[in-house]
Design a protein around this motif. Structure first.
Motif, mmCIF file in Angstrom:
data_model
loop_
_atom_site.group_PDB
_atom_site.id
_atom_site.type_symbol
_atom_site.label_atom_id
_atom_site.label_comp_id
_atom_site.label_asym_id
_atom_site.label_seq_id
_atom_site.Cartn_x
_atom_site.Cartn_y
_atom_site.Cartn_z
ATOM 1 N N THR A 9 0.834 -1.205 0.000
ATOM 2 C CA THR A 9 0.000 0.000 0.000
ATOM 3 C C THR A 9 0.865 1.249 0.000
ATOM 4 N N LYS A 35 -7.668 8.999 4.040
ATOM 5 C CA LYS A 35 -8.504 7.983 3.392
ATOM 6 C C LYS A 35 -7.733 6.675 3.224
ATOM 7 N N VAL A 36 -6.482 6.782 2.821
ATOM 8 C CA VAL A 36 -5.660 5.583 2.643
ATOM 9 C C VAL A 36 -5.453 4.881 3.977
ATOM 10 N N ALA A 38 -7.355 5.075 6.660
ATOM 11 C CA ALA A 38 -8.627 4.505 7.112
ATOM 12 C C ALA A 38 -8.936 3.217 6.362
ATOM 13 N N SER A 39 -8.687 3.199 5.066
ATOM 14 C CA SER A 39 -8.916 1.983 4.279
ATOM 15 C C SER A 39 -7.995 0.859 4.744
ATOM 16 N N LEU A 40 -6.747 1.186 5.002
ATOM 17 C CA LEU A 40 -5.797 0.191 5.476
ATOM 18 C C LEU A 40 -6.215 -0.353 6.840
ATOM 19 N N ILE A 42 -9.246 -0.575 8.014
ATOM 20 C CA ILE A 42 -10.415 -1.441 7.813
ATOM 21 C C ILE A 42 -9.978 -2.809 7.302
ATOM 22 N N VAL A 43 -9.089 -2.823 6.320
ATOM 23 C CA VAL A 43 -8.625 -4.101 5.765
ATOM 24 C C VAL A 43 -7.883 -4.914 6.827
#
Length: 131
Positions: A9, A35-36, A38-40, A42-43
């Motif tokens: 990422t 955003k990146v 937060a997405s990381l 979550i994953v």
């Protein structure tokens, strides 16, 4: 595995920023970075959740309904443990160390008893054998 995903990422974001800068678009790095991240998060949360669920064996069908059941586990000392196990119509008391496992006692299965009572009966049986 998680570390590889995180590095991948970061490399993707590091590669994408110069490309976007070359196009002349206005980059808002702080919102994009949040955003990146937060997405990381979550994953990674989903991966850890799935790991915990799979480790318990809740998603594996038939894992809980087999013939072997661990009734109770007692840790006596570091790397020394007693297991009370039922297999079909037998109950086994198994002692383990780092070097080996040994069946300490076995008897026909009965309705569930208190582990302390089973252990006391086993000690009485061992004392009777020593005499």
């Amino acid at each position: 595995m998680i570390v590889r995903a995180f590095v991948a990422t970061l490399l993707t974001v590091a590669w994408a920023v110069p490309v976007w800068a070359a196009t002349g678009q206005d980059l808002e790095l702080v919102p994009m970075g949040l955003k990146v991240l937060a997405s990381l998060a979550i994953v990674l949360g989903l991966v850890l959740f799935l790991y915990a669920v799979l480790k318990r064996g809740n998603l594996v069908p038939g894992a809980k309904g087999g013939e072997i059941k661990v009734v109770e586990i007692r840790h006596l000392a570091p790397k020394k443990t007693l297991y009370l196990v039922t297999v079909k119509d037998r109950t086994l008391l198994i002692g383990t160390t780092t070097e080996h496992m040994e069946t300490l006692a076995q008897w026909p299965s009965q309705p569930a008893e208190d582990f302390a009572e089973v252990l006391a009966e086993t000690e009485q049986d061992k004392a009777g054998e020593d005499v």
